[in-house]
Design an enzyme around this catalytic site. Structure first.
Site, PDB file in Angstrom:
ATOM      1  N   TYR A 100       0.826  -0.764  -0.307  1.00 46.64           N
ATOM      2  CA  TYR A 100       0.128  -0.141  -0.277  1.00 46.64           C
ATOM      3  C   TYR A 100       0.942   1.609  -0.450  1.00 46.64           C
ATOM      4  O   TYR A 100       0.361   2.070  -0.459  1.00 46.64           O
ATOM      5  CB  TYR A 100      -0.628   0.125   0.992  1.00 46.64           C
ATOM      6  CG  TYR A 100      -1.868   1.703   1.299  1.00 46.64           C
ATOM      7  CD1 TYR A 100      -2.816   1.684   0.605  1.00 46.64           C
ATOM      8  CD2 TYR A 100      -1.176   2.030   2.046  1.00 46.64           C
ATOM      9  CE1 TYR A 100      -3.538   2.253   0.423  1.00 46.64           C
ATOM     10  CE2 TYR A 100      -2.579   3.252   2.595  1.00 46.64           C
ATOM     11  CZ  TYR A 100      -3.987   3.312   1.403  1.00 46.64           C
ATOM     12  OH  TYR A 100      -4.395   4.473   2.087  1.00 46.64           O
TER      13      TYR A 100
HETATM   14  N1  LIG Z   1      -9.591   5.767   5.639  1.00 45.07           N
HETATM   15  C1  LIG Z   1      -7.993   5.825   5.743  1.00 45.07           C
HETATM   16  O1  LIG Z   1      -7.625   6.093   6.537  1.00 45.07           O
HETATM   17  C2  LIG Z   1      -7.319   6.445   4.236  1.00 45.07           C
HETATM   18  C3  LIG Z   1      -6.508   6.834   4.933  1.00 45.07           C
HETATM   19  C4  LIG Z   1      -5.740   7.481   3.882  1.00 45.07           C
HETATM   20  C5  LIG Z   1      -6.158   7.453   2.484  1.00 45.07           C
HETATM   21  N2  LIG Z   1      -7.360   6.671   2.047  1.00 45.07           N
HETATM   22  C6  LIG Z   1      -6.928   6.315   0.486  1.00 45.07           C
HETATM   23  O2  LIG Z   1      -8.808   7.156   0.697  1.00 45.07           O
HETATM   24  C7  LIG Z   1      -9.045   5.937  -0.596  1.00 45.07           C
HETATM   25  C8  LIG Z   1     -10.427   5.550  -0.606  1.00 45.07           C
HETATM   26  O3  LIG Z   1     -10.244   4.451   0.482  1.00 45.07           O
HETATM   27  P1  LIG Z   1     -11.645   4.700   1.379  1.00 45.07           P
HETATM   28  O4  LIG Z   1     -10.892   4.536   2.903  1.00 45.07           O
HETATM   29  O5  LIG Z   1     -12.781   5.146   1.656  1.00 45.07           O
HETATM   30  O6  LIG Z   1     -11.316   2.968   1.353  1.00 45.07           O
HETATM   31  P2  LIG Z   1     -13.266   2.318   0.841  1.00 45.07           P
HETATM   32  O7  LIG Z   1     -14.016   2.613   1.702  1.00 45.07           O
HETATM   33  O8  LIG Z   1     -12.761   0.903   1.229  1.00 45.07           O
HETATM   34  O9  LIG Z   1     -13.267   2.581  -0.515  1.00 45.07           O
HETATM   35  C9  LIG Z   1     -12.211   2.362  -1.182  1.00 45.07           C
HETATM   36  C10 LIG Z   1     -13.303   2.765  -3.159  1.00 45.07           C
HETATM   37  O10 LIG Z   1     -12.573   2.619  -4.347  1.00 45.07           O
HETATM   38  C11 LIG Z   1     -13.380   1.401  -4.573  1.00 45.07           C
HETATM   39  N3  LIG Z   1     -12.462  -0.070  -6.016  1.00 45.07           N
HETATM   40  C12 LIG Z   1     -11.711  -0.740  -5.001  1.00 45.07           C
HETATM   41  N4  LIG Z   1     -11.327  -1.528  -6.080  1.00 45.07           N
HETATM   42  C13 LIG Z   1     -11.575  -0.834  -7.200  1.00 45.07           C
HETATM   43  C14 LIG Z   1     -11.208  -1.286  -8.993  1.00 45.07           C
HETATM   44  N5  LIG Z   1     -10.678  -2.174  -9.303  1.00 45.07           N
HETATM   45  N6  LIG Z   1     -11.887  -0.208  -9.351  1.00 45.07           N
HETATM   46  C15 LIG Z   1     -12.818   0.540  -8.894  1.00 45.07           C
HETATM   47  N7  LIG Z   1     -12.827   0.904  -7.725  1.00 45.07           N
HETATM   48  C16 LIG Z   1     -12.620   0.211  -7.222  1.00 45.07           C
HETATM   49  C17 LIG Z   1     -13.910   0.138  -4.081  1.00 45.07           C
HETATM   50  O11 LIG Z   1     -15.135  -0.038  -4.396  1.00 45.07           O
HETATM   51  P3  LIG Z   1     -15.465  -2.123  -4.290  1.00 45.07           P
HETATM   52  O12 LIG Z   1     -16.932  -1.570  -3.054  1.00 45.07           O
HETATM   53  O13 LIG Z   1     -17.048  -2.018  -5.759  1.00 45.07           O
HETATM   54  O14 LIG Z   1     -14.780  -2.721  -3.792  1.00 45.07           O
HETATM   55  C18 LIG Z   1     -14.533   1.425  -2.838  1.00 45.07           C
HETATM   56  O15 LIG Z   1     -15.015   1.987  -3.691  1.00 45.07           O
HETATM   57  C19 LIG Z   1      -7.449   4.945  -1.501  1.00 45.07           C
HETATM   58  O16 LIG Z   1      -7.495   5.398  -2.035  1.00 45.07           O
HETATM   59  C20 LIG Z   1      -7.627   4.653  -0.278  1.00 45.07           C
HETATM   60  O17 LIG Z   1      -6.082   4.445  -0.707  1.00 45.07           O
HETATM   61  C21 LIG Z   1      -7.593   6.212   2.641  1.00 45.07           C
END
Ligand SMILES: NC(=O)c1ccc[n+]([C@@H]2O[C@H](COP(=O)([O-])OP(=O)(O)OC[C@H]3O[C@@H](n4cnc5c(N)ncnc54)[C@H](OP(=O)(O)O)[C@@H]3O)[C@@H](O)[C@H]2O)c1
Length: 290
Positions: free
Chosen positions: A154
């Protein structure tokens, strides 16, 4: 007769949950015309039930070239001659595990979604962004600046996204197309549980030797991740940063979201590698070299 109202159009990938969903809702509330990428119709319907009628879900898998092209074509046709004000590259997964034993396909999958997919989507939507001098907004992480052990895949994906963003920002400047990166700390979203489940699946497939060597460290990391994920800040905070990046007259090149991200990025700048390692080992409760 009053003219047809127009709204600035924005595409968000990975809008089924977490930061993508919160950003879609936040921007919809501000009056944007949001195109929300999801992988299942049902997720689009659920999101639509929380927003205005302007929001349009569309199917998008960022690892599927045909899906990306179809989405870009459909949105282009819907927008007619109007361009896009923004593309929010948010979709992502978090692959975890000890690098010594990580199945190489898991590393490929991580990079395919979080790195290659982001550029493939950006390429497909750039013609529409050019039309409106729109902005590319990439969702990175503080792990794009500070690598975390057992979250090596990651962290690598976010370091790569930082590099691609820095390069793209300069490549696109002749046309006034801004490229912004957002670096959130810990946000309470489903990614944490998904990542723990994925890590457990990976661990179950590893040879017994891997568990002998790494189970203490992996357990410690899992426990810290569970605690952190419950105390993260709300995803809407990232939505606010996305809105700022979209609407600021001169956006910052990067927005760090959350005190934890600010702290870890600052520490990585002022501490030596060895000191930062010690701090991370202590923070995660990892076994030490005796
Ligand atoms: N949560 C944190 O602490 C955090 C911190 C920093 C950065 N981020 C970043 O924020 C972003 C969103 O993450 P989140 O925390 O909101 O997690 P999340 O709730 O798991 O959301 C991830 C999203 O990405 C989608 N996804 C996964 N694989 C995909 C693919 N092949 N094609 C299209 N969509 C896909 C998922 O869709 P499905 O539901 O269909 O799987 C979901 O809508 C990510 O880039 C993550 O690295 C998160």
């Amino acid at each position: 007769m009053a003219g047809k109202e127009t709204f600035q159009a924005v595409v968000i990938t990975g809008a089924s949950s977490g930061i993508g969903e919160a950003s879609a809702i936040y921007l919809d509330n501000l009056g944007y015309q949001v195109f929300a990428g999801v992988r299942r119709d049902v997720d689009g319907e659920q999101l639509k039930s929380k927003t205005s009628a302007r929001l349009t879900p569309f199917l998008l898998d960022v690892t599927d070239e045909a899906s990306i092209q179809a989405a870009a074509n459909t949105i282009s046709a819907t927008l007619n001659d109007v361009g896009l004000a923004g593309l929010v590259n948010n979709a992502g997964i978090a692959v975890a595990g000890p690098l010594e034993f990580l199945p190489i396909d898991e590393l490929r999958k991580q990079l395919e979604v979080n790195v290659i997919g982001q550029i493939a989507v950006t390429q497909a939507f750039l013609p529409l962004l050019r039309k409106a001098q729109g902005r590319v907004i990439n969702i990175s992480s503080d792990n794009g600046k500070v690598a975390v052990p057992f979250l090596g895949p990651y962290s690598a994906s976010k370091f790569a996204l930082e590099a691609l963003t820095d390069a793209l920002r300069v490549e696109l400047q002749p046309w006034g197309i801004e490229v912004v990166i957002i670096e959130p700390g810990t946000v309470t979203t489903p990614i944490w549980n998904k990542s723990i489940t994925l890590a457990d699946d990976i661990l179950n497939k590893l040879p017994p030797q891997a568990l002998e060597l790494y189970s203490l460290a992996v357990d410690a990391t899992r426990n810290t991740a569970k605690k952190l994920s419950q105390n993260g800040f709300p995803a809407s905070e990232v939505g606010k940063a996305v809105a700022k990046a979209l609407s600021a007259k001169k956006p910052k090149t990067r927005y760090v979201v959350g005190w934890d991200a600010r702290m870890s990025i600052w520490l990585s700048k002022i501490l030596s590698d060895r000191l930062l390692d010690k701090l991370i080992i202590q923070y995660l409760g990892l076994p030490k070299n005796s």
